[in-house]
Design a protein around this motif. Sequence first.
Motif, mmCIF file in Angstrom:
data_model
loop_
_atom_site.group_PDB
_atom_site.id
_atom_site.type_symbol
_atom_site.label_atom_id
_atom_site.label_comp_id
_atom_site.label_asym_id
_atom_site.label_seq_id
_atom_site.Cartn_x
_atom_site.Cartn_y
_atom_site.Cartn_z
ATOM 1 N N THR A 205 0.725 -0.828 0.505
ATOM 2 C CA THR A 205 -0.174 0.423 0.163
ATOM 3 C C THR A 205 0.755 1.159 -0.392
ATOM 4 N N PRO A 206 0.304 2.303 -0.708
ATOM 5 C CA PRO A 206 1.184 3.614 -0.382
ATOM 6 C C PRO A 206 1.607 4.318 0.706
ATOM 7 N N ALA A 207 0.604 3.760 1.953
ATOM 8 C CA ALA A 207 0.804 4.049 3.312
ATOM 9 C C ALA A 207 2.022 3.324 4.030
ATOM 10 N N ASP A 208 1.538 2.367 3.660
ATOM 11 C CA ASP A 208 3.500 1.171 3.661
ATOM 12 C C ASP A 208 4.286 1.715 3.338
ATOM 13 N N LYS A 209 4.525 2.245 2.154
ATOM 14 C CA LYS A 209 5.758 2.569 1.234
ATOM 15 C C LYS A 209 6.325 3.346 1.798
ATOM 16 N N ASP A 210 5.376 5.085 2.744
ATOM 17 C CA ASP A 210 5.958 5.823 2.837
ATOM 18 C C ASP A 210 6.607 5.702 4.564
ATOM 19 N N LYS A 211 6.288 4.533 5.168
ATOM 20 C CA LYS A 211 6.399 3.880 6.131
ATOM 21 C C LYS A 211 7.465 3.769 6.494
ATOM 22 N N LEU A 212 7.900 2.772 5.159
ATOM 23 C CA LEU A 212 8.315 2.223 5.537
ATOM 24 C C LEU A 212 9.719 3.089 4.836
ATOM 25 N N LYS A 213 10.269 4.154 3.740
ATOM 26 C CA LYS A 213 10.613 5.250 3.697
ATOM 27 C C LYS A 213 11.297 5.762 4.341
ATOM 28 N N LYS A 214 10.196 6.095 5.422
ATOM 29 C CA LYS A 214 10.443 7.326 6.767
ATOM 30 C C LYS A 214 11.417 6.190 7.401
ATOM 31 N N LEU A 215 11.404 5.119 7.442
ATOM 32 C CA LEU A 215 11.597 3.797 8.592
ATOM 33 C C LEU A 215 13.877 3.845 8.182
ATOM 34 N N ASN A 216 13.524 3.906 6.950
ATOM 35 C CA ASN A 216 15.194 3.685 6.361
ATOM 36 C C ASN A 216 15.642 4.882 6.476
ATOM 37 N N ALA A 217 14.975 6.018 7.081
ATOM 38 C CA ALA A 217 15.695 6.858 6.861
ATOM 39 C C ALA A 217 15.937 7.797 8.379
ATOM 40 N N GLU A 218 15.030 6.936 9.071
ATOM 41 C CA GLU A 218 15.271 7.060 10.938
ATOM 42 C C GLU A 218 16.334 5.649 10.692
#
Length: 246
Positions: A205-218
């Motif tokens: 889902t777009p929401a999960d993809k955005d969340k994963l991108k944020k987590l990778n940055a963190e």
Amino acid sequence: MLNKFKRSTTCLLVSFSLLLGGCANTGSSLLSSTKPDPRLTSGEQSQLFSSSAAQGCGMGALAGAGLGALTGALAGNSKKALVGAAVGGAAGCAAGVATNYYIDNLKKEYATTADRLQAMDKDINKDTADIATTTAAMKAVISDNHATLTKISIQKDKAGFDKASAKKELSQVDANISVMKEKIKNMNEKSAAYKVALQGQATSTPADKDKLKKLNAEYSELSGQITALESEANGLYSQRQAISLG
């Protein structure tokens, strides 16, 4: 004879269990009688990054040793029980390290990708804050230890140099380095767990993809903090290695 063998096997398992339990809990504390700087071990610092995969290894080794000894016991051979405990313990240790406790727990406790990402977000944020706290304590100790080593390096070839006192100071630095290396090792173990866990998330889902991108940055931020701290600790270690009092 059978009862005697059973008692021997039981004693073997108990002794092996105590040995592994001690190894898992004491870490490297047996290597030196000098206590590290309390800034590294007291209060909150005593809890931050104080456990490692070595404990998982210890529990895995204990289970493996028990199974190995049991195999020998069932065969009615005390020698096989002893060998089985040793071999089983080594195999259990390898299994304990190889099986990532964090990733296994994610799979068991969270059924969806969204839930796992949320759990990792919480964990990574907590560890990032803990690393900041640990870094502040370590940097203060590293700075003081650099000064101590510089003083010893300058004075050690001068007349009237107090060698006994300098040895005590070096022992203190060594104890500090040991604690710092252990904490950094544990940080790297957690960082590796996050890296593998993040790589293993299949988002749809777009929401999960955005969340994963944020987590990778963190995660990148957390990994960078660990690398920077490790570099500072390695600098202290290198300075310490260059000093010998003969």
